[in-house]
Design an enzyme around this catalytic site. Sequence first.
Site, PDB file in Angstrom:
ATOM      1  N   HIS A  83      -5.019  12.513   6.628  1.00  0.00           N
ATOM      2  CA  HIS A  83      -5.608  11.312   6.046  1.00  0.00           C
ATOM      3  C   HIS A  83      -5.484  10.142   7.020  1.00  0.00           C
ATOM      4  CE1 HIS A  83      -6.954   8.641   2.841  1.00  0.00           C
ATOM      5  NE2 HIS A  83      -6.104   7.770   3.329  1.00  0.00           N
ATOM      6  N   ASP A 162      -5.554   5.383 -10.115  1.00  0.00           N
ATOM      7  CA  ASP A 162      -5.766   4.699  -8.839  1.00  0.00           C
ATOM      8  C   ASP A 162      -7.165   4.115  -8.761  1.00  0.00           C
ATOM      9  OD1 ASP A 162      -5.126   4.031  -5.979  1.00  0.00           O
ATOM     10  OD2 ASP A 162      -6.860   5.337  -5.690  1.00  0.00           O
ATOM     11  N   ARG A 169      -7.302  -4.347  -7.941  1.00  0.00           N
ATOM     12  CA  ARG A 169      -6.655  -4.976  -6.778  1.00  0.00           C
ATOM     13  C   ARG A 169      -7.689  -5.639  -5.887  1.00  0.00           C
ATOM     14  NH1 ARG A 169      -4.178  -0.078  -4.153  1.00  0.00           N
ATOM     15  NH2 ARG A 169      -3.675  -1.520  -2.477  1.00  0.00           N
ATOM     16  N   SER A 184      -1.149   4.417  -3.580  1.00  0.00           N
ATOM     17  CA  SER A 184      -2.565   4.713  -3.784  1.00  0.00           C
ATOM     18  C   SER A 184      -2.989   5.884  -2.899  1.00  0.00           C
ATOM     19  CB  SER A 184      -3.390   3.458  -3.469  1.00  0.00           C
ATOM     20  OG  SER A 184      -4.755   3.759  -3.350  1.00  0.00           O
ATOM     21  N   LYS A 188      -3.352  10.326  -4.113  1.00  0.00           N
ATOM     22  CA  LYS A 188      -4.542  11.154  -3.932  1.00  0.00           C
ATOM     23  C   LYS A 188      -4.248  12.382  -3.069  1.00  0.00           C
ATOM     24  CE  LYS A 188      -6.529   7.236  -3.138  1.00  0.00           C
ATOM     25  NZ  LYS A 188      -7.357   6.076  -2.802  1.00  0.00           N
TER      26      LYS A 188
HETATM   27  N1  URA Z   1      -6.809   3.337   0.866  1.00  0.00           N
HETATM   28  C1  URA Z   1      -6.497   3.686  -0.405  1.00  0.00           C
HETATM   29  O1  URA Z   1      -6.883   4.760  -0.843  1.00  0.00           O
HETATM   30  N2  URA Z   1      -5.755   2.862  -1.138  1.00  0.00           N
HETATM   31  C2  URA Z   1      -5.289   1.679  -0.690  1.00  0.00           C
HETATM   32  O2  URA Z   1      -4.632   0.984  -1.401  1.00  0.00           O
HETATM   33  C3  URA Z   1      -5.624   1.317   0.624  1.00  0.00           C
HETATM   34  C4  URA Z   1      -6.374   2.170   1.375  1.00  0.00           C
END
Ligand code: URA
Length: 438
Positions: A83, A162, A169, A184, A188
């Site tokens: 990621h 999220d 946010r 966050s 995932k």
């Molecule tokens: N990418 C995400 O998935 N979440 C965040 O909070 C920032 C970047």
Amino acid sequence: MVRAYEIILKKRNGLALTGAEIDYLIKGYAAGLVPDYQMAAFAMAVYFQGMSREETLALTMAMVQSGETVSLADIPGIKVDKHSTGGVGDTTTLVLVPLVAAAGVPVAKMSGRGLGHTGGTLDKLESIPGFRTDLSREELADQVRRIGAAVAGQTANLVPADKALYALRDVTATVDSLPLIASSIMSKKLAAGADAIVLDVKCGDGAFMKNLDDALALARAMVEIGRGAGRETVAILSAMEQPLGRAVGNALEVEEAIKTLRGEGPADLEELCLVLGGQMLCLAGKVPDPARGSELLKGLLGGAALNKFKELIAAQHGDARVADDPSLLPQAPVRLELPSPAAGFVQRIRAESIGRSAMLLGAGRETKEDAIDPAAGIVLLKKAGDAVKAGEPLAVLHTALDPASPRVEQARRMALEAYEIDAAPPAASSLILGAVGA
Ligand code: URA
Ligand code: CA
């Protein structure tokens, strides 16, 4: 919501929350019982007061449990995910999926679409004529068992807490909070089911973390979450003082990935792919150390890696001939050169401005509903450290829009402003800034 009020108050006053309190709040939010205004106040309290390691892990696990989780247990081998924390022109996934698979490590990649100035792997692959990313879970697993690699869209119900919290946010100035970013991203990754995770934490002007200390802190927080959840996790810190490689845009990045898989790609993109891939091979138990993993992967560029990309494209119904002839990819009818306003040396190229410019040209979405032009984007002819003469082209803009339109004019201005040019050459800098957990 008395209980939610008390939890917000406690965090606002700088006290640590229990796992049960965090769980209550996140599950309540996901179930629609805690309203947006309380969650927004909570996010702001976290922004100012932070969270301990234990709280951050509890927040992450509560988010994971808010929706479906994927199991990759029916695919043999150690599955390693990768990621990146939001790049511009970050072509690494397109290169790494076939490259790592060519080394015999299975890659079951679930990717997203681009929004705003960042691109998405699904959009990039779908620029290949016929390419399908809507694989079912069974199709994904089956393809990985068969050819060692597959790329599919995320399950719709992956970490719904999220999805909602991130949107909140975004409009309440609470995106750039370390525990909120870390939880966050990691929620995932954990929900997507890989056994091990390699993170590319970007550092610099175009990234969430602008300096090395902040980037290191984010990397450490995410590695701690991963390990706390029982998944081997490693983070590489890489510089974002300019977009990675030369291409920014969907089909343009596929072409760049093909070049890189041939061993003819831009040096920075190849370097980062080999470093991240080396870590992936090491976590998969394929090599005793990451350096040997990078070496092994370098040897696969040109032959096996390109062939694996062709297999991947064909398996997902795409036209694999693009790997030998990238002119079969969508081509933009309009190409505009961006002449340099001055002579000197390129100091850096603000990635976010390039990303926004590419979006205006048609490569990205302003809202989730927007359509994208697969051929649109920007090719950077000059990169940091390069000498440039006045009037010499810095970049080429690719678009289907009227070159005289105000939108293209704005894109051109934005791309030009991204370039910082000075009389003296910039100090040498490295792309790889460090590693956490390696
Ligand atoms: N990418 C995400 O998935 N979440 C965040 O909070 C920032 C970047
Ligand atoms: Ca690129």
